[in-house]
Design a protein around this motif. Structure first.
Motif, PDB file in Angstrom:
ATOM      1  N   ALA A 194       0.585  -1.230   0.003  1.00 35.08           N
ATOM      2  CA  ALA A 194       0.126  -0.059  -0.086  1.00 35.08           C
ATOM      3  C   ALA A 194       0.840   1.138  -0.119  1.00 35.08           C
ATOM      4  O   ALA A 194       0.570   2.319  -0.637  1.00 35.08           O
ATOM      5  CB  ALA A 194      -0.935   0.040   1.327  1.00 35.08           C
ATOM      6  N   ALA A 195       1.823   1.326   0.861  1.00 30.82           N
ATOM      7  CA  ALA A 195       2.832   2.274   0.762  1.00 30.82           C
ATOM      8  C   ALA A 195       3.603   2.708  -0.477  1.00 30.82           C
ATOM      9  O   ALA A 195       3.685   3.787  -1.101  1.00 30.82           O
ATOM     10  CB  ALA A 195       4.023   2.209   1.844  1.00 30.82           C
ATOM     11  N   VAL A 196       3.813   1.693  -1.244  1.00 32.88           N
ATOM     12  CA  VAL A 196       4.471   1.595  -2.474  1.00 32.88           C
ATOM     13  C   VAL A 196       3.492   2.090  -3.624  1.00 32.88           C
ATOM     14  O   VAL A 196       3.873   3.087  -4.351  1.00 32.88           O
ATOM     15  CB  VAL A 196       4.875   0.148  -3.024  1.00 32.88           C
ATOM     16  N   VAL A 197       2.358   1.764  -3.517  1.00 34.01           N
ATOM     17  CA  VAL A 197       1.134   2.335  -4.436  1.00 34.01           C
ATOM     18  C   VAL A 197       1.192   3.696  -4.190  1.00 34.01           C
ATOM     19  O   VAL A 197       1.297   4.604  -5.089  1.00 34.01           O
ATOM     20  CB  VAL A 197      -0.053   1.640  -4.325  1.00 34.01           C
ATOM     21  N   LEU A 198       1.047   4.026  -2.855  1.00 37.14           N
ATOM     22  CA  LEU A 198       0.718   5.685  -2.517  1.00 37.14           C
ATOM     23  C   LEU A 198       2.019   6.417  -2.888  1.00 37.14           C
ATOM     24  O   LEU A 198       1.768   7.611  -3.487  1.00 37.14           O
ATOM     25  CB  LEU A 198       0.519   5.703  -0.959  1.00 37.14           C
ATOM     26  N   GLU A 199       3.189   5.664  -2.691  1.00 29.81           N
ATOM     27  CA  GLU A 199       4.399   6.646  -2.988  1.00 29.81           C
ATOM     28  C   GLU A 199       4.388   6.828  -4.631  1.00 29.81           C
ATOM     29  O   GLU A 199       4.751   7.749  -5.072  1.00 29.81           O
ATOM     30  CB  GLU A 199       5.625   5.584  -2.675  1.00 29.81           C
ATOM     31  N   ALA A 200       3.760   5.992  -5.486  1.00 31.38           N
ATOM     32  CA  ALA A 200       3.903   5.942  -6.910  1.00 31.38           C
ATOM     33  C   ALA A 200       2.940   7.048  -7.077  1.00 31.38           C
ATOM     34  O   ALA A 200       3.161   7.848  -8.091  1.00 31.38           O
ATOM     35  CB  ALA A 200       3.477   4.664  -7.267  1.00 31.38           C
ATOM     36  N   LEU A 201       1.627   7.022  -6.659  1.00 27.74           N
ATOM     37  CA  LEU A 201       0.621   8.149  -6.834  1.00 27.74           C
ATOM     38  C   LEU A 201       1.248   9.569  -6.258  1.00 27.74           C
ATOM     39  O   LEU A 201       0.785  10.632  -6.794  1.00 27.74           O
ATOM     40  CB  LEU A 201      -0.533   7.655  -6.025  1.00 27.74           C
ATOM     41  N   ALA A 202       1.931   9.547  -5.241  1.00 25.10           N
ATOM     42  CA  ALA A 202       2.464  10.745  -4.550  1.00 25.10           C
ATOM     43  C   ALA A 202       3.498  11.507  -5.596  1.00 25.10           C
ATOM     44  O   ALA A 202       3.435  12.756  -5.777  1.00 25.10           O
ATOM     45  CB  ALA A 202       3.474  10.587  -3.468  1.00 25.10           C
ATOM     46  N   ALA A 203       4.055  10.590  -6.306  1.00 23.78           N
ATOM     47  CA  ALA A 203       5.282  11.237  -7.334  1.00 23.78           C
ATOM     48  C   ALA A 203       4.299  11.941  -8.549  1.00 23.78           C
ATOM     49  O   ALA A 203       4.751  12.947  -9.017  1.00 23.78           O
ATOM     50  CB  ALA A 203       5.989  10.094  -7.960  1.00 23.78           C
ATOM     51  N   ARG A 204       3.025  11.288  -8.921  1.00 24.01           N
ATOM     52  CA  ARG A 204       2.393  12.183  -9.685  1.00 24.01           C
ATOM     53  C   ARG A 204       1.131  11.103 -10.040  1.00 24.01           C
ATOM     54  O   ARG A 204       1.034   9.868  -9.966  1.00 24.01           O
ATOM     55  CB  ARG A 204       3.124  12.114 -11.239  1.00 24.01           C
TER      56      ARG A 204
END
Lengths: 408, 408
Positions: free
Chosen positions: A25-35
């Motif tokens: 979940a953190a990995v996904v959120l991180e990806a979304l935080a980038a853009r």
DNA sequence: GAGTATTCGTTCAGGCGCCAAACATACTCG
DNA sequence: CGAGTATGTTTGGCGCCTGAACGAATACTC
């Protein structure tokens, strides 16, 4: 080989599949935080399956951390268009507070990194008592909380930046030479002075938090290992290695200002001789340029004006400081093996006059410079780095473990 | 082994339950490495279930990494006694090789940390060509491999320690000032000179590997953050933070020797002035004590004899070096916030004469010393630290990811 | 000396998370 | 308007951990 039983916290913890979920979940959120991206893009970027990403995104949406954005306008590519998913600004906010020699300031930053509120109380704090100063700071926090609520932001945490040595375990400011403080339980005092109902707060050194601010907002692409040298009356360094701030085991790291650069130099407040701070700190620069160190809020503009006018004494003062600073930076680079150094705090505006001397000094002293050049650049956030970093550090908890935050 | 195309290495990778298994297997193995235990004790220590531990242990036994030991003798406690499980010494071994100014050496270390073989070729290497030296080193490796086979040890890897800047990606020794080498592909040359059939080899700086040696074998209880200062002709530092060696992003870290401690001091080979190496390195100490730096293998015993005899010149030389060294250590401590410093290499035997000056110099310059004392101690492994660390670094791969190693 | 309590190791459902593949959906292209 | 392509969801399967139950081996108690 007896890997010592390490009675302490170093014991490796086991994992289970719940942890897998949290991590992903953190990995996904991180990806979304980038853009903002579509689920399929997230899947491609992270290596997870579309199925998994879909399920995680569903959960994040339910938790209010991300939102679906309207379908993207057709982009001339064949196939069904994806629907972008983006961080929800209202999903969380962090409050940052900075207590510094020349004033207090606070900001509210939302989950996407936008500054939603900003307030400050300028003025020399050196004469005031700690309790008094912290009451002012608490008021800034109360205001920020009120403003956050008004804007519908859920505040996840408060970060407080101070110019001194912080004991992270005890959450006590051990010593702030330039404020004249010692052993002040900053968070406790602030909370007591505040209106109550505060989210969890953390205390850290301003150079550390400034470095985090640069890491997260600076957009220094690719530089996930760097040192931010924060110049002021004192000189601190925030060290980021592999994208992680290195605080040192006790929060006492990054004391660049007390590196010995001139063994026969003037005596320092810390008791030693020839500390970098004494020959590259703001006070020295001002004195050396023929300006009065006192009344700093006027002195810095005066210095900049003198530099702009080409005043030789000022230019030389800054250049000399740059040479000394280069010695310190070279030490950092040799020891940490870092290829990017950011100059922040007061050094940011002085950068044009520092650059040459610093770079020359660094290049001459860094052993590896021949194989891998060292980039010395001004910080992007400048004087805001610490407050913004403080605010964001609260938000990082959300990004690092969204499911944990939602559950807790 | 790794999935993602990983354009940039920093992208967080997703996890799945296979990874959970691997991680937990490592946790179990780590618990067993500390001391043989029963499955139930491992479960208690790690937090895993007995069921899980049982299944993992089964797998590790099948892989030959651990063995069941006979039932423990009854210990007067009620209940069914457990059967201890312990690392299998034959489960793996690592070969360490050190190429240094005054000779070559190699060791074989087994999975439990025992040194099973040891060989060395003393002699000043400064005059010899790199190719020639590396051929000798390759022969040491071939011998060590033969000996390992004879003892029934499965060699998992080879670690090579060199006194210089190492480019970890290219696996090239960029520069070794004290050997006079430059851009030498050490591993490649050694492998070419060897008999072939070598397990994977890695190259690293000797100070780094010495630090790892101390971490794993030193038994410095509780100290999982420390710096090992390795004195020799040059002065390097191996930095261990939270139990992990910090190499720097490009393997160029820990260059303590080229810290500026005397801006007006003598010029250094590196081009700068006043490097620590110039006023605390072995050559300086010897010269300053009135001994010839050349013919080092004799010079060090001579120095020690002089010190033992109370020779004033020698004592003062070492004391002065200690003061300078203290400046460097203080810098390390201020920047890394570390509370333990180990003196290794040549500094280990000199410790009694260095101690006072170093400690005084450190205490005066470390800002946080008042709150948290800095312990300066001699290294335990002394000159062996680097070779042993090199050998163990190969074994760490096994301990860190046993299932991965077994599968691969 | 027999029964009970305690601890160890194993076995067996149950739940959860990921993956792969199939399916439904939505858009472009010719 | 049909073929082609990419997105998002559904379904079945597998692996891993957990918790509870069970047999095994020892100590304690009467």
């Amino acid at each position: 080989m007896s890997i010592a039983p390490t009675g302490s916290s170093r014991r490796p913890r086991p994992t289970d599949q719940a942890e897998v979920r949290r991590h992903n979940a953190a990995v996904v959120l991180e990806a979304l935080a980038a853009r903002p991206r579509s689920r399929a893009q997230v899947a491609a970027a992270t290596g997870l399956t579309r199925a998994t990403v879909g399920s995680i995104v569903e959960e994040l949406i339910a938790g209010g951390l991300v939102t679906e954005q309207g379908t993207r306008e057709p982009r001339g590519r064949v196939g069904r268009p994806g629907t972008d998913v983006a961080l929800d600004p209202a999903g969380g906010a962090g409050i940052g507070v900075e207590v510094n020699v020349d004033g207090l300031s606070a900001v509210v930053v939302d989950l996407v990194g936008e500054v939603r509120h900003r307030a400050s109380r300028p003025g020399d704090q050196r004469g005031r008592r700690a309790g008094e100063v912290l009451r002012s700071a608490a008021r800034l926090v109360d205001d920020a909380l009120a403003e956050s609520e008004r804007q519908g932001l859920r505040v996840r945490g408060i970060g407080v930046a101070v110019p001194g040595l912080v004991d992270l375990d005890a959450e006590v400011l051990r010593v702030a030479p330039n404020l004249g403080w010692q052993d002040v339980p900053v968070l406790e005092r602030m909370a007591k002075a505040g209106r109550g109902g505060w989210p969890p707060a953390t205390l850290d050194n301003e150079a550390n938090l400034a470095a985090l601010g640069e890491l997260w907002s600076g957009g220094h692409s690719g530089a996930d290992s760097f040192v931010l040298v924060n110049g002021d009356v004192g000189v601190g360094a925030g060290v980021v290695l592999d994208g992680r701030l290195h605080r040192g085991s006790r929060g006492f790291g990054g004391e660049l200002g007390h590196l010995t650069v001139a063994p026969d130099g003037p005596e320092c407040r810390c008791g030693a001789r020839g500390c970098l701070e004494q020959v590259a700190g703001l006070d020295w620069i001002l004195r050396s340029a023929g300006l009065e160190p006192r009344g700093r809020s006027d002195a810095v503009p005066a210095l900049l004006a003198a530099l702009d006018a080409g005043d030789e004494r000022a230019v030389r003062a800054v250049g000399d400081a740059g040479t000394s600073l280069g010695v310190g930076i070279a030490a950092l680079v040799n020891l940490f093996d870092i290829d990017t150094v950011l100059l922040g705090g007061i050094y940011a505006p002085l950068y044009p006059w520092l650059e040459k001397a610093v770079q020359a000094s660094v290049d001459r002293r860094v052993l590896s410079a021949a194989w891998a050049p060292i980039a010395v650049r001004p910080s992007r956030l400048g004087r805001d780095a610490a407050v913004v970093g403080a605010a964001q550090s609260a938000l990082r908890d959300v990004l690092a473990d969204p499911l944990g935050v939602l559950a807790g």
